[in-house]
Design a protein around this motif. Sequence first.
Motif, PDB file in Angstrom:
ATOM      1  N   ARG A 178     -42.550 -35.995  11.672  1.00 30.35           N
ATOM      2  CA  ARG A 178     -42.870 -36.616  12.967  1.00 30.35           C
ATOM      3  C   ARG A 178     -43.985 -37.652  12.817  1.00 30.35           C
ATOM      4  NH1 ARG A 178     -42.327 -35.053  18.349  1.00 30.35           N
ATOM      5  NH2 ARG A 178     -41.572 -32.984  17.754  1.00 30.35           N
ATOM      6  N   ARG A 237     -34.791 -33.579  16.398  1.00 28.51           N
ATOM      7  CA  ARG A 237     -34.409 -34.527  17.451  1.00 28.51           C
ATOM      8  C   ARG A 237     -33.594 -35.672  16.877  1.00 28.51           C
ATOM      9  NH1 ARG A 237     -38.395 -38.159  21.343  1.00 28.51           N
ATOM     10  NH2 ARG A 237     -36.710 -39.230  22.445  1.00 28.51           N
ATOM     11  N   ILE A 268     -40.674 -39.186  15.208  1.00 27.70           N
ATOM     12  CA  ILE A 268     -39.603 -38.386  15.780  1.00 27.70           C
ATOM     13  C   ILE A 268     -39.430 -37.154  14.897  1.00 27.70           C
ATOM     14  CG2 ILE A 268     -37.765 -39.582  14.479  1.00 27.70           C
ATOM     15  CD1 ILE A 268     -35.959 -39.235  16.931  1.00 27.70           C
ATOM     16  N   SER A 269     -39.100 -36.029  15.491  1.00 22.93           N
ATOM     17  CA  SER A 269     -38.895 -34.826  14.691  1.00 22.93           C
ATOM     18  C   SER A 269     -37.530 -34.888  14.025  1.00 22.93           C
ATOM     19  CB  SER A 269     -38.988 -33.581  15.569  1.00 22.93           C
ATOM     20  OG  SER A 269     -37.869 -33.528  16.443  1.00 22.93           O
ATOM     21  N   SER A 309     -41.586 -30.519   9.396  1.00 21.75           N
ATOM     22  CA  SER A 309     -41.310 -31.177  10.676  1.00 21.75           C
ATOM     23  C   SER A 309     -42.523 -31.950  11.178  1.00 21.75           C
ATOM     24  CB  SER A 309     -40.871 -30.144  11.718  1.00 21.75           C
ATOM     25  OG  SER A 309     -39.632 -29.562  11.349  1.00 21.75           O
ATOM     26  N   ARG A 310     -43.710 -31.384  11.022  1.00 17.56           N
ATOM     27  CA  ARG A 310     -44.928 -32.089  11.464  1.00 17.56           C
ATOM     28  C   ARG A 310     -45.144 -33.368  10.663  1.00 17.56           C
ATOM     29  NH1 ARG A 310     -46.537 -26.679  11.874  1.00 17.56           N
ATOM     30  NH2 ARG A 310     -47.488 -26.687   9.784  1.00 17.56           N
TER      31      ARG A 310
END
Length: 281
Positions: free
Chosen positions: A245, A254, A250-251, A241-242
Amino acid sequence: MPHLELCAKNLDAGHVAHAHDHHQLILATRGATELSIEGRGDRITGSRGCLIPCGRHHDYRGDGRNRTFVLDIPATSLPALRDGEAIGRLFERPRFFAVPPRLNRLAASLMQQLESCPALHSEIAALLLRALYLHLEAEPLTADVAVPATPGFSERLDLARLDAWIDRHLADEIRVEQLAALCALSAGHFHACFRELTGVTPLAYVQRRRLDHARALVTHSGLSLGHIASLVGFRDQGSFSRAYRRRFAISPSRARREGRAFPSLGQEHRSCGQAGGPEST
């Protein structure tokens, strides 16, 4: 006499990668060594040397037939040197430089003196460093000397083949040595030339390809984010996820909430032209 460590070495074909807390001068009197400093590389030969500032990561692989001067220069020794402040400025950035025949002949002569009289290594080191300084002062270097692409490398760098191999191994650890072997090059030489030709390091390229595949899965599949992370080679969902992003601002969670993901059962599919549609890469 300032403390300088000078030795004459034969750098073998083993790949070495490290950084150290002193400046370093590398000169060869014969043979060649492939050397890369933080992704920028060149061949160290009788006509090409380099300066490595302290703390800069570098890797190298010799041809096993070279004879190479390695001069270690602690920053604390510079004030005791003649023109020490100016010499220190030579190490403001990594540099490769041309070695004219007269400097190569001097280096060869000093290497003979070092091998026959090792007790004089400090005096020989100071003389070699002084000679280099006078040479570079007479022929100043431009900032960030560009490294030319290796002749013939573009023909050996088959990006389509590399992409196909990377895509088959996205879930695995991918090492530079594996990619270099596909091109029949050493890891150090491959790393430097790949960056010169593509603008990114090999591992950054692999990471980008992982995330581009992940984005397609986030957008067009119903797989869980943890499953996607494992499929593209991340050790856990958090690191995935990091990285996602950072790449797409954007994650992944999301992105799904905003409707960029594969629609859940009963959800109307949004077209690419509508707000909230898939972002372009």
